[in-house]
Design an enzyme around this catalytic site. Structure first.
Site, PDB file in Angstrom:
ATOM      1  N   PRO A   1     -10.428 -32.935  45.376  1.00  0.00           N
ATOM      2  CG  PRO A   1     -12.670 -32.476  45.803  1.00  0.00           C
ATOM      3  CD  PRO A   1     -11.790 -33.483  45.160  1.00  0.00           C
TER       4      PRO A   1
ATOM      5  CE  LYS B   1      -9.873 -23.436  27.841  1.00  0.00           C
ATOM      6  NZ  LYS B   1      -8.967 -23.616  29.004  1.00  0.00           N
TER       7      LYS B   1
ATOM      8  CG  PHE C   1       3.057 -21.912  24.497  1.00  0.00           C
ATOM      9  CD1 PHE C   1       4.289 -21.271  24.385  1.00  0.00           C
ATOM     10  CD2 PHE C   1       1.982 -21.411  23.765  1.00  0.00           C
ATOM     11  CE1 PHE C   1       4.452 -20.153  23.581  1.00  0.00           C
ATOM     12  CE2 PHE C   1       2.140 -20.302  22.952  1.00  0.00           C
ATOM     13  CZ  PHE C   1       3.367 -19.673  22.864  1.00  0.00           C
TER      14      PHE C   1
ATOM     15  CE1 TYR D   1      -8.402 -26.510  24.297  1.00  0.00           C
ATOM     16  CE2 TYR D   1      -9.005 -24.566  23.044  1.00  0.00           C
ATOM     17  CZ  TYR D   1      -8.278 -25.161  24.062  1.00  0.00           C
ATOM     18  OH  TYR D   1      -7.450 -24.399  24.831  1.00  0.00           O
TER      19      TYR D   1
END
Length: 327
Positions: free
Chosen positions: A57, A143, A16, A139
């Site tokens: 990586p 974060k 989104f 969450y």
């Protein structure tokens, strides 16, 4: 490939927020590469399919060096409803992978890391990056761990990075799992059939800061080129809006006769973060950025986009204008 246009890589560029970020850079003249697990429905930008969760990586560093971008945007990690372990995988490990790749890469792009207002927890006043965050959701904790890793790498001179903490974003493409997405799922079929709708929701008790996702994307664009390395900047409108007001606005915009029922959840239920608000002044000063779209426009454009999704034949619904990306 498009000549001498500056390149940008958007990780999570089909989500989104990431999709709008990719559009903002493209509209500003950049050659955009989006990276995600699955290809998007359209082909507006170049795309590379890459499962970052299973990528080393070194692979990501080689991709970055091949692109030699001026900026990399980390818009991964917008995951809800996962257990804490999977939340950490999506929100923290992927950012750590990107940091490791940037350390190995020969190129040195600006990293714009997208954080979340939920990293603050339950502030009693507008959130302030100078205060110690105390997230109270899985969450928010995941974060915050990612943000701290990015800032530590920037402080050590290992990467050129800035963190933008976004409030709740609204606008075209808002996920069906969001509050307004659930409301639209009840309203859109009723709009097509010309009947009334009944919408049942959990108690709408929260007040939160919201921003049009296209304004948030413009903040990311600004952050890619400003001298803001090592900063944390909050991106929002600076007002705590009752979520009940947003639901009513969506019903009003839809023109559907609807009954909204708020039904209490199970014992101990609570609506996550009850109040959130940020101060947009530091972002305005550092980025020359201010939100340009009001919430009615965000909700209206979201609704028109939803009508087309529910049209069933892929054609724009008669009740709304064709989707237009904002100037």
């Amino acid at each position: 490939m498009t000549g001498d246009r500056p390149r940008v890589v958007v990780l999570g560029g089909t989500g989104f927020v990431g999709a709008h970020v990719a559009d903002a850079f493209a509209d500003a003249g950049h050659d955009v590469l989006t990276v995600a697990r699955r290809a998007p429905a359209g082909d507006r930008h170049r795309f590379t399919a890459l499962d970052l969760g299973g990528t080393g990586p070194g692979t990501l560093a080689r991709l970055l060096d091949a692109e030699d971008p001026v900026a990399v945007v980390d818009s991964t990690g917008s995951s809800w409803g996962l257990d804490p372990g999977r939340m950490a995988e999506r929100c923290t490990r992927l950012s750590a992978l990107l940091l490791d790749a940037l350390r190995r890469a020969a190129c040195r792009p600006r990293l714009v890391h997208l954080g979340s207002v939920l990293e603050y927890g339950q502030p009693v006043a507008p959130a302030d990056p100078r205060r110690t965050p105390a997230p109270d959701t899985a969450y928010g904790r995941a974060k915050l761990a990612a943000t701290r890793a990015v800032l530590a790498a920037a402080d050590a001179g290992e990467v050129d990075a800035v963190v933008l903490r976004l409030v709740n974003a609204l606008g075209p493409g808002l996920p069906a799992t969001s509050l307004l997405g659930r409301v639209a799922a009840a309203l859109a079929p009723a709009a097509r059939a010309g009947v009334a709708a009944r919408v049942t929701l959990a108690p709408l008790e929260a007040r939160r800061d919201f921003v049009d996702v296209r304004d948030a994307a413009e903040a990311v664009l600004a952050a890619a080129g400003r001298p803001v390395t090592g900063r944390v900047l909050d991106i929002g409108r600076g007002e705590a809006v009752p979520v009940r007001t947003l639901v009513r606005l969506l019903v009003q915009v839809s023109g559907v006769q609807a009954t909204v029922v708020e039904r209490a959840g199970p014992a101990g239920w609570r609506a996550g973060t009850r109040w959130s608000c940020v101060d947009p002044a530091p972002a305005a000063a550092a980025l020359g950025w201010r939100p340009r779209r009001d919430l009615r426009r965000a909700v209206t454009d979201f609704w028109h986009d939803e009508l087309r999704r529910y049209s069933g034949d892929g054609e724009p619904a008669a009740a709304g204008p064709p989707r237009q990306r904002a100037p």
